[in-house]
Design an enzyme around this catalytic site. Structure first.
Site, PDB file in Angstrom:
ATOM      1  N   HIS A 173     172.330  62.356 -35.561  1.00  0.00           N
ATOM      2  CA  HIS A 173     172.328  62.699 -34.124  1.00  0.00           C
ATOM      3  C   HIS A 173     173.020  64.036 -33.854  1.00  0.00           C
ATOM      4  O   HIS A 173     173.569  64.244 -32.772  1.00  0.00           O
ATOM      5  CB  HIS A 173     173.017  61.605 -33.280  1.00  0.00           C
ATOM      6  CG  HIS A 173     172.575  60.224 -33.605  1.00  0.00           C
ATOM      7  ND1 HIS A 173     171.560  59.576 -32.940  1.00  0.00           N
ATOM      8  CD2 HIS A 173     173.001  59.360 -34.559  1.00  0.00           C
ATOM      9  CE1 HIS A 173     171.390  58.360 -33.449  1.00  0.00           C
ATOM     10  NE2 HIS A 173     172.244  58.207 -34.445  1.00  0.00           N
ATOM     11  N   SER A 294     169.386  93.306 -32.251  1.00  0.00           N
ATOM     12  CA  SER A 294     168.907  93.323 -30.865  1.00  0.00           C
ATOM     13  C   SER A 294     168.808  94.759 -30.407  1.00  0.00           C
ATOM     14  O   SER A 294     169.608  95.614 -30.813  1.00  0.00           O
ATOM     15  CB  SER A 294     169.889  92.558 -29.984  1.00  0.00           C
ATOM     16  OG  SER A 294     169.771  92.995 -28.643  1.00  0.00           O
ATOM     17  N   LYS A 300     174.497  91.986 -32.427  1.00  0.00           N
ATOM     18  CA  LYS A 300     173.675  90.817 -32.735  1.00  0.00           C
ATOM     19  C   LYS A 300     173.087  90.831 -34.132  1.00  0.00           C
ATOM     20  O   LYS A 300     172.725  91.868 -34.671  1.00  0.00           O
ATOM     21  CB  LYS A 300     172.515  90.713 -31.735  1.00  0.00           C
ATOM     22  CG  LYS A 300     172.968  90.337 -30.346  1.00  0.00           C
ATOM     23  CD  LYS A 300     173.146  88.844 -30.200  1.00  0.00           C
ATOM     24  CE  LYS A 300     171.798  88.198 -30.040  1.00  0.00           C
ATOM     25  NZ  LYS A 300     171.917  86.786 -29.718  1.00  0.00           N
ATOM     26  N   GLU A 307     163.392  81.368 -36.871  1.00  0.00           N
ATOM     27  CA  GLU A 307     162.771  81.058 -35.573  1.00  0.00           C
ATOM     28  C   GLU A 307     161.253  81.147 -35.650  1.00  0.00           C
ATOM     29  O   GLU A 307     160.536  80.336 -35.056  1.00  0.00           O
ATOM     30  CB  GLU A 307     163.299  82.028 -34.503  1.00  0.00           C
ATOM     31  CG  GLU A 307     164.772  81.806 -34.189  1.00  0.00           C
ATOM     32  CD  GLU A 307     165.295  82.855 -33.225  1.00  0.00           C
ATOM     33  OE1 GLU A 307     165.275  82.595 -32.025  1.00  0.00           O
ATOM     34  OE2 GLU A 307     165.698  83.934 -33.682  1.00  0.00           O
TER      35      GLU A 307
END
Ligand code: ARG
Length: 487
Positions: A173, A294, A300, A307
């Site tokens: 979980h 970024s 970043k 992704e």
């Protein structure tokens, strides 16, 4: 083989003046709208090498049946070799006047052989041809996908080997549950890939059936040799039913199920890497070559590969849905709807061939931050089960042991301390069964060392698991290197 630019083919479509395989009974050429809708050569052109392999086998069959003289066969095979080379170099290209790959290649043959080129179509239809081509293409590319899967599995297994005894907070979980080794965790991503490889091989055996000889749907009155053709093209056997042979696209749907499931596996791995590389986890640092920045935030470092793995699962699942929906309700035998099977199948192959090497590189080069993992492992009372098991070994029924341990956790929460920081007095306060020797099991090391059963997370069983995984991967490498279409 050079790809074909869809646009260059679908624009300037000259509806008349087409190289058609079927104009005989028609008074005029197809309308512009029909021609544009119908044309598939912009995507099926990649089947050309497989179509040519089928043509070679078919030419030999025609010669065996006395329908081509030995001299004609020689010229036919030479022209097919020449056409194959011209396709590979890009010297011969389809045009929009070629409805599909079969039409384009017949044109290429006619250009080389004149009327003799027109003899090859005897006893064959685009229906059995396209089914054959797609089986060959997918069987061939299944090996390529398998090879890339193995590379990813290798990268995961190598990292696992470096972290056989690195502790990590095992979760259920997404909450801290019990300590595990990070090697065990990484290998948990390898087993799905091993099952995917198994599925591909299993699928391949069912797909190893040759439709050639089935013609449009009813076979042929010419003395063909479907078994000989099947053998020459590397198929295990010829189709048992000519109607099924041209109507069946189970092999496409099944292939797309496998690639969809691979997509799901890669998505789950991707999601974990996204979490692991976040500030909150900080368990893994990606190599600069496998991370992105970024355009506005200079600090970043993003896990775009992970992704994209997550995102591309959508199109892989979608391809399966589109083919299943297309097939549903089709009457026997061939229907033009089935032309819609190719783009999802090709897209699945392209997507995985693009994605898997990126994922493999990302995993192979990532740095595991062992100290962050170690610090996170005992957090959240993840050793509570060890206390319960310790009580069970002392004869306390598990139901009661669970209760007692729960109370201990509650007390720790009040005292704001870890399980092993509870005082001796507090221990006896919680339960007379507890005594200070329980602290022996309250370390991550001892919890992991106690996991010795095969398949569990202790360093011993993980090392054994790794040996087995590496052996299996070595076997898979042989399968992936098999040649599908012998020359
Ligand atoms: N382009 C067609 C396909 O992909 C080839 C078969 C066409 N057959 C026919 N009878 N129109 O399905």
């Amino acid at each position: 083989m050079g790809g074909v630019d869809d646009k260059s083919l679908t624009e300037n479509s000259a509806a008349t003046n087409r190289t058609s395989l079927w104009g005989g009974r028609f008074a005029g050429g197809p309308s512009e709208a029909l021609a544009r809708l119908s044309v598939s050569v912009q995507f099926d052109w990649r089947l050309a090498p497989y179509d040519i392999a089928g043509s070679r086998a078919h030419a030999r069959v025609l010669a065996g049946a006395g329908l081509l003289t030995p001299d004609e066969l020689g010229r036919m095979l030479a022209a097919l070799d020449d056409l194959e080379a011209a396709c590979a170099s890009g010297e011969f290209r389809p045009t929009v006047e070629d409805e599909d790959v079969h039409t384009a290649l017949e044109r290429g043959l006619l250009e080389r052989l004149g009327t003799l080129g027109g003899k090859l179509r005897a006893g064959r239809s685009r229906n059995d041809q396209v089914a054959t081509d797609l089986r060959l293409y997918l069987r061939d590319h299944a090996r390529g996908v398998a090879a890339r899967l193995i590379e990813l599995a290798d990268a995961l297994a190598d990292q696992a080997g470096a972290h056989v005894d690195t502790p990590a907070p095992g979760m259920t979980h997404l909450q801290h549950a019990q300590p595990v080794t990070f090697g065990h965790w990484l290998l948990a991503h390898v087993h799905p890939l091993l099952r995917d490889l198994d599925r591909l091989r299993d699928w391949d055996a069912r797909t190893s059936v040759s439709p050639l000889g089935s013609g449009a749907l009813a076979g042929s009155s010419l003395p063909l040799d479907p078994a000989g053709v099947a053998k020459e093209l590397g198929f295990a056997r010829p189709a048992a039913n000519s109607m099924d042979a041209v109507a069946d696209r189970d092999f496409v749907a099944e292939f797309l199920f496998i690639t969809a499931l691979i997509g799901v596996h890669l998505s789950r791995l991707g999601e974990e890497v996204v979490l692991w590389t976040s500030q909150e986890f900080g368990w893994v640092e990606l190599d600069d070559a496998f991370a992105t920045g970024s355009s506005i935030m200079p600090q970043k470092k993003n896990a775009d590969i992970a992704e994209l793995a997550r995102g591309k699962s959508g199109r892989l699942v979608g391809g399966l849905m589109s083919v299943l929906t297309m097939l549903k309700g089709l009457p026997m035998a061939y229907d033009r709807d089935m032309q819609e099977d190719k783009e999802p199948a090709f897209d699945a192959v392209d997507t995985l061939e693009l994605l898997l090497p990126a994922l493999a590189g990302m995993i192979a080069t990532m740095t595991v931050r062992v100290e962050r993992l170690a610090a996170a492992t005992p957090v959240g009372y993840s050793l509570a089960t060890e206390v319960a098991d310790w009580l069970v070994r002392k004869g306390v029924p598990f139901r009661e042991a669970h209760e007692v341990t729960g109370k201990l956790v509650a007390l720790c929460a009040v005292r704001e301390c870890e399980l092993d920081e509870v005082s001796d007095e507090d221990l006896t306060l919680v339960s007379p069964h507890l005594d200070p020797s329980v602290r022996d099991v309250l370390s991550v090391r001892s919890a992991l060392a106690g996991r010795t059963t095969p398949g569990s997370t202790g360093p011993g069983p993980v090392a054994d698991q790794l040996v087995s995984v590496n052996e299996q991967l070595a076997d898979w490498r042989q399968w992936a290197a098999e040649v599908v279409v012998p020359r």
